[in-house]
Design a protein around this motif. Structure first.
Motif, PDB file in Angstrom:
ATOM      1  N   VAL A   1      -1.888  34.914 -58.592  1.00 26.28           N
ATOM      2  CA  VAL A   1      -2.779  36.052 -58.846  1.00 26.28           C
ATOM      3  C   VAL A   1      -4.233  35.648 -58.630  1.00 26.28           C
ATOM      4  CG1 VAL A   1      -3.659  37.607 -60.626  1.00 26.28           C
ATOM      5  CG2 VAL A   1      -1.204  37.235 -60.409  1.00 26.28           C
ATOM      6  N   GLY A   2      -4.604  34.470 -59.111  1.00 25.91           N
ATOM      7  CA  GLY A   2      -5.973  34.001 -58.917  1.00 25.91           C
ATOM      8  C   GLY A   2      -6.319  33.851 -57.449  1.00 25.91           C
ATOM      9  N   ALA A   3      -5.414  33.239 -56.692  1.00 32.57           N
ATOM     10  CA  ALA A   3      -5.651  33.065 -55.255  1.00 32.57           C
ATOM     11  C   ALA A   3      -5.747  34.413 -54.545  1.00 32.57           C
ATOM     12  CB  ALA A   3      -4.540  32.221 -54.643  1.00 32.57           C
ATOM     13  N   ALA A   4      -4.892  35.372 -54.924  1.00 31.77           N
ATOM     14  CA  ALA A   4      -4.921  36.701 -54.302  1.00 31.77           C
ATOM     15  C   ALA A   4      -6.235  37.420 -54.594  1.00 31.77           C
ATOM     16  CB  ALA A   4      -3.741  37.530 -54.805  1.00 31.77           C
ATOM     17  N   LEU A   5      -6.689  37.344 -55.829  1.00 30.43           N
ATOM     18  CA  LEU A   5      -7.970  37.964 -56.175  1.00 30.43           C
ATOM     19  C   LEU A   5      -9.110  37.308 -55.405  1.00 30.43           C
ATOM     20  CD1 LEU A   5      -7.570  38.351 -60.050  1.00 30.43           C
ATOM     21  CD2 LEU A   5      -7.617  40.193 -58.351  1.00 30.43           C
ATOM     22  N   GLY A   6      -9.030  35.983 -55.264  1.00 29.38           N
ATOM     23  CA  GLY A   6     -10.055  35.282 -54.505  1.00 29.38           C
ATOM     24  C   GLY A   6     -10.084  35.691 -53.045  1.00 29.38           C
ATOM     25  N   PHE A   7      -8.911  35.977 -52.488  1.00 32.65           N
ATOM     26  CA  PHE A   7      -8.833  36.376 -51.082  1.00 32.65           C
ATOM     27  C   PHE A   7      -9.372  37.787 -50.859  1.00 32.65           C
ATOM     28  CE2 PHE A   7      -6.546  38.394 -47.563  1.00 32.65           C
ATOM     29  CZ  PHE A   7      -6.860  37.517 -46.524  1.00 32.65           C
TER      30      PHE A   7
END
Length: 216
Positions: free
Chosen positions: A78-84
């Motif tokens: 989820v963190g990586a997706a939000l960052g993207f």
């Protein structure tokens, strides 16, 4: 804790990449930052809400460690997706939260482990982290270089200290700044001293590297 060691090793490498190349790969830098933030948040969530309930009630079929691995994976993804998808927003947000944790710990070391010092540290960290992140997004160039060098150094220093603190040479390396942490237990004081030293060294290396390699 082999799973943690692998994740921390990945965060260490990602931190070095962010510190040295962040200005040229800012979107990916934010993804790395957000994923690392997801890992830290997952540790807090698991420790606060789930560590005592594995094997009980609706969690009775959960194997030891399986729930933690699932929570880790969920928060990291989820963190990586939000960052993207939200990289312009997540940079300042992650920096603000990370700054809050870092300054809270620092103020408790300097002023004593109480609520007042923790609150002061949180306010300072959130403000400084959000400010640096906002300046990096708005003005880029040197603001982004400074921002990514600091954030990457923080990621690499935290994880690097984790590995280095268990070596026989750790006390010798940490000795120059051990006096800054007089009230902390032996292992933690060495880890914190190493983290501070690594943070300074990697920040300088990151600033120099990005000044040379920047292509903006």
């Amino acid at each position: 804790m082999e799973f943690d060691s692998i994740l921390l090793g990945i965060i260490l490498i990602a931190g070095l990449v962010v510190a040295c190349f962040g200005v040229n790969i800012y979107r990916y830098a934010v993804i790395f930052m957000s994923a690392a933030g997801g890992y830290m948040l997952a540790n807090i969530v698991y420790g606060s809400f789930f560590s005592e309930v594995e094997g009980e009630g609706v969690f009775r079929s959960m194997e030891a460690g399986a729930g933690r691995s699932f929570i880790m994976a969920f928060f990291i993804i989820v963190g990586a997706a939000l960052g993207f998808f939200l990289f312009k927003i997540m940079g300042p947000v992650v920096a603000a939260v990370g700054g809050g944790f870092m300054f809270s710990k620092m103020m408790q070391v300097l002023m004593g482990a109480d609520v007042t010092s923790a609150i002061i540290g949180w306010v300072m960290g959130i403000f400084i982290g959000a400010l640096l992140g906002g300046l990096a997004v708005m003005y880029q160039r040197w603001f982004m270089i400074i921002f990514t060098a600091l954030v990457g150094a923080r990621m690499a220093a935290y994880t690097g200290a984790f590995f280095l603190a268990e070596t026989t040479i750790a006390p010798s390396i940490a000795k120059p700044v051990l006096g800054l942490f007089p009230t902390i237990s032996t292992f933690n004081v060495i880890a914190m001293a190493l983290s501070l030293e690594l943070f300074i060294v990697i920040t300088v290396i990151g600033l120099v590297a990005q000044a040379i390699l920047r292509n903006d």
